[in-house]
Design a protein around this motif. Structure first.
Motif, PDB file in Angstrom:
ATOM      1  N   ASN A  31       0.814  -1.228   0.000  1.00 16.53           N
ATOM      2  CA  ASN A  31       0.000   0.000   0.000  1.00 16.53           C
ATOM      3  C   ASN A  31       0.838   1.263   0.000  1.00 16.53           C
ATOM      4  O   ASN A  31       0.342   2.356   0.285  1.00 16.53           O
ATOM      5  CB  ASN A  31      -0.988  -0.003   1.172  1.00 16.53           C
ATOM      6  CG  ASN A  31      -0.314   0.166   2.536  1.00 16.53           C
ATOM      7  OD1 ASN A  31       0.903   0.276   2.641  1.00 16.53           O
ATOM      8  ND2 ASN A  31      -1.128   0.178   3.584  1.00 16.53           N
ATOM      9  N   GLU A  51      -3.824  -3.478  13.026  1.00 14.20           N
ATOM     10  CA  GLU A  51      -4.886  -3.039  12.109  1.00 14.20           C
ATOM     11  C   GLU A  51      -6.269  -3.121  12.749  1.00 14.20           C
ATOM     12  O   GLU A  51      -7.169  -2.356  12.397  1.00 14.20           O
ATOM     13  CB  GLU A  51      -4.853  -3.859  10.817  1.00 14.20           C
ATOM     14  CG  GLU A  51      -3.672  -3.567   9.918  1.00 14.20           C
ATOM     15  CD  GLU A  51      -2.449  -4.398  10.216  1.00 14.20           C
ATOM     16  OE1 GLU A  51      -1.456  -4.316   9.452  1.00 14.20           O
ATOM     17  OE2 GLU A  51      -2.478  -5.163  11.225  1.00 14.20           O
ATOM     18  N   THR A  73      -4.999  -0.268   5.224  1.00 11.04           N
ATOM     19  CA  THR A  73      -4.155  -1.405   5.575  1.00 11.04           C
ATOM     20  C   THR A  73      -3.434  -1.886   4.325  1.00 11.04           C
ATOM     21  O   THR A  73      -3.730  -1.469   3.208  1.00 11.04           O
ATOM     22  CB  THR A  73      -4.975  -2.578   6.141  1.00 11.04           C
ATOM     23  OG1 THR A  73      -5.632  -3.263   5.063  1.00 11.04           O
ATOM     24  CG2 THR A  73      -6.015  -2.103   7.144  1.00 11.04           C
ATOM     25  N   THR A  74      -2.517  -2.805   4.538  1.00 12.03           N
ATOM     26  CA  THR A  74      -1.952  -3.502   3.394  1.00 12.03           C
ATOM     27  C   THR A  74      -2.830  -4.711   3.087  1.00 12.03           C
ATOM     28  O   THR A  74      -3.883  -4.905   3.694  1.00 12.03           O
ATOM     29  CB  THR A  74      -0.486  -3.898   3.648  1.00 12.03           C
ATOM     30  OG1 THR A  74       0.105  -4.284   2.402  1.00 12.03           O
ATOM     31  CG2 THR A  74      -0.365  -5.015   4.662  1.00 12.03           C
ATOM     32  N   SER A  75      -2.403  -5.514   2.130  1.00 11.79           N
ATOM     33  CA  SER A  75      -3.191  -6.672   1.700  1.00 11.79           C
ATOM     34  C   SER A  75      -3.065  -7.822   2.686  1.00 11.79           C
ATOM     35  O   SER A  75      -2.269  -7.777   3.630  1.00 11.79           O
ATOM     36  CB  SER A  75      -2.721  -7.118   0.317  1.00 11.79           C
ATOM     37  OG  SER A  75      -1.316  -7.354   0.344  1.00 11.79           O
ATOM     38  N   ILE A  79      -5.461  -6.438   6.057  1.00 16.61           N
ATOM     39  CA  ILE A  79      -6.905  -6.215   6.019  1.00 16.61           C
ATOM     40  C   ILE A  79      -7.658  -7.283   6.822  1.00 16.61           C
ATOM     41  O   ILE A  79      -8.670  -6.989   7.450  1.00 16.61           O
ATOM     42  CB  ILE A  79      -7.427  -6.126   4.569  1.00 16.61           C
ATOM     43  CG1 ILE A  79      -8.902  -5.694   4.543  1.00 16.61           C
ATOM     44  CG2 ILE A  79      -7.227  -7.424   3.818  1.00 16.61           C
ATOM     45  CD1 ILE A  79      -9.168  -4.334   5.140  1.00 16.61           C
ATOM     46  N   SER A 100      -7.732  -1.126   1.069  1.00 18.59           N
ATOM     47  CA  SER A 100      -6.580  -2.033   1.069  1.00 18.59           C
ATOM     48  C   SER A 100      -6.202  -2.380  -0.360  1.00 18.59           C
ATOM     49  O   SER A 100      -7.034  -2.320  -1.268  1.00 18.59           O
ATOM     50  CB  SER A 100      -6.898  -3.321   1.829  1.00 18.59           C
ATOM     51  OG  SER A 100      -7.627  -4.232   1.011  1.00 18.59           O
ATOM     52  N   GLU A 163     -11.133  -2.431  -2.382  1.00 17.69           N
ATOM     53  CA  GLU A 163      -9.915  -3.165  -2.727  1.00 17.69           C
ATOM     54  C   GLU A 163      -9.383  -2.649  -4.052  1.00 17.69           C
ATOM     55  O   GLU A 163     -10.110  -2.600  -5.052  1.00 17.69           O
ATOM     56  CB  GLU A 163     -10.216  -4.662  -2.839  1.00 17.69           C
ATOM     57  CG  GLU A 163      -9.017  -5.494  -3.245  1.00 17.69           C
ATOM     58  CD  GLU A 163      -9.320  -6.980  -3.269  1.00 17.69           C
ATOM     59  OE1 GLU A 163      -9.507  -7.543  -2.160  1.00 17.69           O
ATOM     60  OE2 GLU A 163      -9.380  -7.586  -4.359  1.00 17.69           O
TER      61      GLU A 163
END
Length: 531
Positions: A31, A51, A73-75, A79, A100, A163
């Motif tokens: 991200n 998170e 968040t990142t993936s 998330i 995300s 997403e």
């Protein structure tokens, strides 16, 4: 004139266009393009230590500010760590936007060992949010974000997940202005439905209002209807929407038999913005009389709520403010003088007596804090006995207060990060966190977040020895208590090690003065009290 940017700019520019000033989150490998554009955007980024904490903070932010909370968040694990927080926002109808990255286009479900790969990340998030949307092109992002914010304003507010495939987030985008759509007007009630409810009220002798979280924006209109002498019972999410000192106010009666009896004895029951679910009633049943002998009115912006749990005789699908305003006008046009408030006084006495008995262990804590803190304090609780036996029933609230509590999902670890979100949303307001020792350990790391941000939050941790509610349930079922009596760390020392202030109260009377003093500190203050 366009400039070359990446898909990250499309996301950040769209958030700016919709008035977002604060986000909560944690940067990660996938991200980073969002973070490229954050510094110049004017958006404040609050980095949490988990998170889930970011999600709870966004939830608390939304409940206090009235604006959608946003987390980044990142993936994959980023998330999915936020899933419990998003499920909490879903259960309590809180507008939260989670952004995300996702797998590159063409890679969903590929099962090739891509970093952070989930079988179907979007489907996983769609299962716990109002909806999960995947943007297949950076050009689509401004319209998608506009649609999300339009939905927050016009429909039942629930969390949404956006997403953005990594290749879209990192790919080139011809940067163009992102437009903000005019928000839709509030949905007006059907005139015939309002007239039918007015007619039912004209002949009512025992009307009663149940006000849920969906009534919070209609506090003035609810007060006007209550002023005609109609008693008002609130759910936990509706607590304080009517000043609990009002002569028609019955308080928040989620789990009290006397409150359930009052509902079931009503001849006209008006339910505003509540699904009347198990989390509202704590296992009780709403069964007001028999059909033909009572009238049930449901007022909700969501048509799906009209007959949920209790079937409506009259369903008004509309903005609660407009519906209640029309009901008051209709009653005044009929010349209704109102109802005798003696009934409300009797009901309130019965409810208060039961609340005092069941919450006796927790009432002094609430009294000490309420007496010392500003009258409009935000109280962030948790799924702790001190909250649901104490704050809900024995801390008197007004519409200026706000109780942050994970009613529907009943999660642990909500209170501290929710308080952080509330304080970011309203830095000039008094925000106090109040929960048990078991709940504290689910998100104690967010004390670092509050310390880093310099947030003057009194964090009152009431130690009753672990998971006391579960222990009591085990005993009630004849199960030998196990895994519920927890090791007691030195919580004030832990707070000081983190960088916060940490003190211990030796008596309940010390709690209020210590909390009041903490409001002017340069960082959070943990106030530990052992019951």
């Amino acid at each position: 004139m366009s400039e070359t940017a990446t898909g990250g700019a499309a996301v950040i520019d769209s958030l700016v266009a919709h008035g977002v000033t604060d986000v909560f989150g944690i940067p990660g490998t996938h991200n980073l393009e969002l973070y490229r554009y954050l510094p110049a955007s004017g958006i404040r980024h609050v980095v949490t230590r988990h998170e889930q904490g970011a999600g709870y903070a966004a939830d608390g932010y939304a409940r206090v500010s009235g604006r959608p909370g946003v987390l980044i968040t990142t993936s994959g694990p980023g998330i999915t760590n936020a899933v419990t927080a998003l499920a909490t926002a879903y259960a309590d109808s809180v507008p939260v936007l989670a952004v995300s990255p996702g797998p590159p286009r063409g890679r969903v479900g590929a099962d090739v060992g891509w970093l952070h790969e989930v079988k179907n990340q979007q489907a996983a998030l769609d299962a716990v949010t109002g909806r999960s949307i995947r943007a297949e092109s950076a050009d689509d992002i401004p319209d998608i974000v506009a649609d999300i914010f339009e939905g927050f304003a016009s429909r039942r507010p629930r969390p949404v997940h956006l997403e953005v495939p990594v290749d879209v987030l990192e790919g080139a985008w011809a940067r163009m202005p992102c437009a903000r759509r005019p928000l839709p007007t509030a949905s007006r009630p059907d005139r015939a439905a309002v007239d039918a409810v007015v007619a039912a009220l004209v002949s009512a002798t025992r009307p009663l209002i149940v006000a849920g979280g969906g009534s919070r924006a209609a506090a003035a209109e609810l007060r006007a209807l209550a002023g005609l002498g109609i008693p008002v019972l609130t759910t936990v999410n509706g607590k304080g929407v009517l000043d609990e000192a009002h002569p028609a106010a019955l308080g928040a009666g989620a789990r009290l038999t006397a409150a359930h009896d009052a509902v079931n004895e009503a001849d006209v029951l008006i339910v505003v913005g509540s699904e009347l679910g198990d989390s509202d009633l704590w296992g009780g049943t709403v069964a007001p009389g028999r059909p033909g002998e009572r009238t049930v009115v449901r007022i909700d912006v969501d048509p799906g709520q009209a007959h949920k749990n209790v079937r409506a005789d009259h369903a008004i699908v509309a903005d609660a403010r407009l519906a209640l305003r029309d009901l008051v006008d209709g009653l005044r046009d009929k010349g209704i003088p109102g109802w005798d408030l003696a009934r409300a006084t009797t009901l309130r006495g019965q409810i208060d007596a039961e609340a005092a008995q069941s919450g006796a262990a927790w009432e002094p804590i609430q009294r000490s804090l309420a007496a010392a803190l500003p009258a409009d304090s935000v109280v962030a609780g948790d799924s702790s006995q001190v909250t649901y036996y104490g704050t809900v029933h024995t801390w008197p609230f007004t519409p200026a207060n706000r109780l942050l509590y994970p009613t529907g999902y009943a999660t642990l670890g909500y209170g501290l990060p929710a308080a952080i979100g509330a304080k970011v949303a309203a830095p000039d307001r008094s925000v106090v966190a109040l929960f048990g020792d078991g709940a504290a350990m689910f998100s104690i790391q967010e004390l670092i977040t509050a310390t880093e941000q310099g947030l003057a939050i009194p964090v009152v941790i009431v130690d009753n020895g672990g998971y006391a509610e579960i222990r009591e349930q085990m005993v009630d079922r004849g199960i030998q208590p196990q895994a519920v009596d927890l090791y007691r760390p030195d919580i004030p020392a832990l707070a000081r090690a983190i960088g916060a202030h940490g003190v211990a109260a030796t008596s309940v009377d010390e709690l209020g003065p210590l909390a009041a003093q903490a409001l002017s500190a340069d960082r959070p203050t943990v106030i530990y009290y052992h019951v």
